[in-house]
Each structure stands twice: as C-alpha cells, then as structure tokens.
Motif scaffolding. Sequence first.
Motif, PDB file in Angstrom:
ATOM      1  N   LEU A 196      57.510 -35.830  52.544  1.00 12.68           N
ATOM      2  CA  LEU A 196      56.672 -36.476  53.547  1.00 12.68           C
ATOM      3  C   LEU A 196      55.721 -37.456  52.859  1.00 12.68           C
ATOM      4  O   LEU A 196      55.430 -37.337  51.675  1.00 12.68           O
ATOM      5  CB  LEU A 196      55.880 -35.435  54.332  1.00 12.68           C
ATOM      6  CG  LEU A 196      56.707 -34.468  55.168  1.00 12.68           C
ATOM      7  CD1 LEU A 196      55.830 -33.339  55.688  1.00 12.68           C
ATOM      8  CD2 LEU A 196      57.383 -35.194  56.333  1.00 12.68           C
ATOM      9  N   GLY A 197      55.226 -38.398  53.621  1.00  9.05           N
ATOM     10  CA  GLY A 197      54.316 -39.391  53.059  1.00  9.05           C
ATOM     11  C   GLY A 197      54.897 -40.771  53.235  1.00  9.05           C
ATOM     12  O   GLY A 197      55.395 -41.126  54.309  1.00  9.05           O
ATOM     13  N   ALA A 198      54.851 -41.569  52.180  1.00  9.19           N
ATOM     14  CA  ALA A 198      55.371 -42.918  52.241  1.00  9.19           C
ATOM     15  C   ALA A 198      56.889 -42.911  52.039  1.00  9.19           C
ATOM     16  O   ALA A 198      57.528 -41.867  52.087  1.00  9.19           O
ATOM     17  CB  ALA A 198      54.680 -43.784  51.184  1.00  9.19           C
ATOM     18  N   ASN A 199      57.438 -44.091  51.795  1.00 13.23           N
ATOM     19  CA  ASN A 199      58.887 -44.180  51.631  1.00 13.23           C
ATOM     20  C   ASN A 199      59.315 -43.716  50.241  1.00 13.23           C
ATOM     21  O   ASN A 199      58.513 -43.304  49.409  1.00 13.23           O
ATOM     22  CB  ASN A 199      59.352 -45.614  51.904  1.00 13.23           C
ATOM     23  CG  ASN A 199      58.619 -46.619  51.021  1.00 13.23           C
ATOM     24  OD1 ASN A 199      58.307 -46.350  49.866  1.00 13.23           O
ATOM     25  ND2 ASN A 199      58.322 -47.782  51.587  1.00 13.23           N
ATOM     26  N   ALA A 200      60.620 -43.786  49.981  1.00  8.58           N
ATOM     27  CA  ALA A 200      61.171 -43.300  48.718  1.00  8.58           C
ATOM     28  C   ALA A 200      60.624 -44.054  47.518  1.00  8.58           C
ATOM     29  O   ALA A 200      60.478 -43.494  46.425  1.00  8.58           O
ATOM     30  CB  ALA A 200      62.701 -43.407  48.757  1.00  8.58           C
TER      31      ALA A 200
END
Length: 302
Positions: free
Chosen positions: A58-62
């Motif tokens: 979870l959080g920002a993108n890869a």
Amino acid sequence: MSRCFSFTGTKNWWFRSTFTRSGLQSRITDLKDGTVMHCWVPKTRKDSKPDLLLIHGLGANALWQWGDVIQHFVPYFNVYVPDLVFFGASYTTRPERTESFQAQCLMRVMESHSVQKFSLVGLSYGGFVGYSMAAQFKEAVERVVICCSGICMEEKDLSEGVFAVSDLEEAARILVPRSPDKLKELVGYTFFRPPPVRLIPSCFLADFIDVNDVVTIQCIRLKVYLRFGHLGQAMCGEYVEEKRDLIRAVPKDRKLSNIPKLTQVWSSFSICVGEIELATDLMMAKSQLNCNAANFDNLGRA
C-alpha cells in the motif's frame, strides 16, 4: 505548490529514470475484461538469468517502493515490477477487491510476457498478494519471499486488539491518507524509528498526496497514449475508496486454519508485525504452513 514545483513529482521523475537506466521499460497490458495492468519489464530478457516479480504494498506506486533497490536486483534477475490494481497506471472496472484477484491479474501479466516460472518478493500488502499467487499457481511460482506481512492474521485479531488500530475503517483512513495529519500518522505506524515528520511543513505532505504525475506511457498494445497530466494519477488521491476496499477485503472471514499451505522453497522470511500476540501466532503457524524458511528470525515489533 505543485503547480509551480513539486518535490514529489521530481522524485517520481528520478525513480522513472532509475528504472530506465536499469534496463527496464514501461508496458501496459489490457486483460480484455475491464482490467488494465501496468508493469516495468526488462528491455531485453536474458535466458541465463532467473525471473523475479517484485510486488509492492500500500502507499504510492511501484516506483516509490522499489526505486531505491531496483539496481541491486537487475544484475542477477530478469525483473518485473507491476503496479497493483488501483495503483499507478493499473485499474479495473470489475468489482473484485481481494488479494486473490490481484494475484490472478499479476499472473496474466506474467503470462503475457511469456514468463512461465519465476520467484517473487511481496512487500506488506504485496505479501498477501504474493502468498495468494504462490498458492494458486504452484507450478509457476518457484520461491517466495514475504516482507512485513501478517499473513497469519485473522479477522478476530482486529476486535481482540492485536493491532494498534482496532477499527478497520480508521485503519483504512490511515493507510490511504487524504490529509497531511493522516499521512504523519501513517509514517508513525510504519517505521520502527519514525522520521520527524511533524517538523515537515504540511504543504510538502499535501504535495505527496495530490501531486499529478506528468508522465506519458506509450501503450503499444492499445495503440494509444495514456497521458497523466491534470487528469492523471496522484499518489494517494486516485481510487481512494477502491484502495480502502482492498484493505477491508484482507481480514474479511480470514482464519488461520483456512490459509493454504505452500510447498515452494522459501529462500527467506522477513516479517514485521504490529504486536507480539500476532508474532506468536506466526511462530506456531510455521509448521502448519509447511514452509521451510531459511531465515525466520527477523521477527519484531513495527
């Protein structure tokens, strides 16, 4: 602030440059069922190197979750780094929100790139997805590394106070923050020794939440260009409820006795959990899950 200069946008640009310099390229895969997946794949795949799938949490993108370490993987592996559904440039119109559905989407992405056998590393929420992937596709997934994921958690753990936040809705609001205060709270729970985020001006945190990623991804398979400008993605501002639905789906009807066993070789096992009670459950579950983990000692309090 983001209209003039964005620290988050600059960092995002740096991560993209790092991936490109590391020999990766951005690719879009249309699964033809209302689901579109974005993945960083090798520009040139080498048969002499094994294939490795990195699954973010979870959080920002890869980019943000693997950008600091990607250069350490590419000399030894053909690396594939996807955006999970509702992160980065991946999305779906389908109603499914489970980690099982995420796993199926990732498997279809790997198949589209003619990858038949691979190992994987799952971080946080990505660990749940990776575990599900290994359970569903045993012939394809050879080795599994789970990092910072409470795989053996049960739905009752929330109500019994195992975690610092016992209310699922409050947890979803923290994990998908929409304000600088919630983002500060998230950092406090995420790090063992949190950085002094309360000293960071709120405008910088708001920039991270709402920044528009001005990036153009050439979509060869769709023969169109996906442009992320004013209508593009924000780090935490896009698909807010969908991401919270992903969180709600993890503990739903989850019981330790129903967690499938894995037969793959686990090269390492690094776990970080919220409370000692869950750590005890994990130790007891080691034999039940039938995994021959080489390292089961990085068990601590988040």
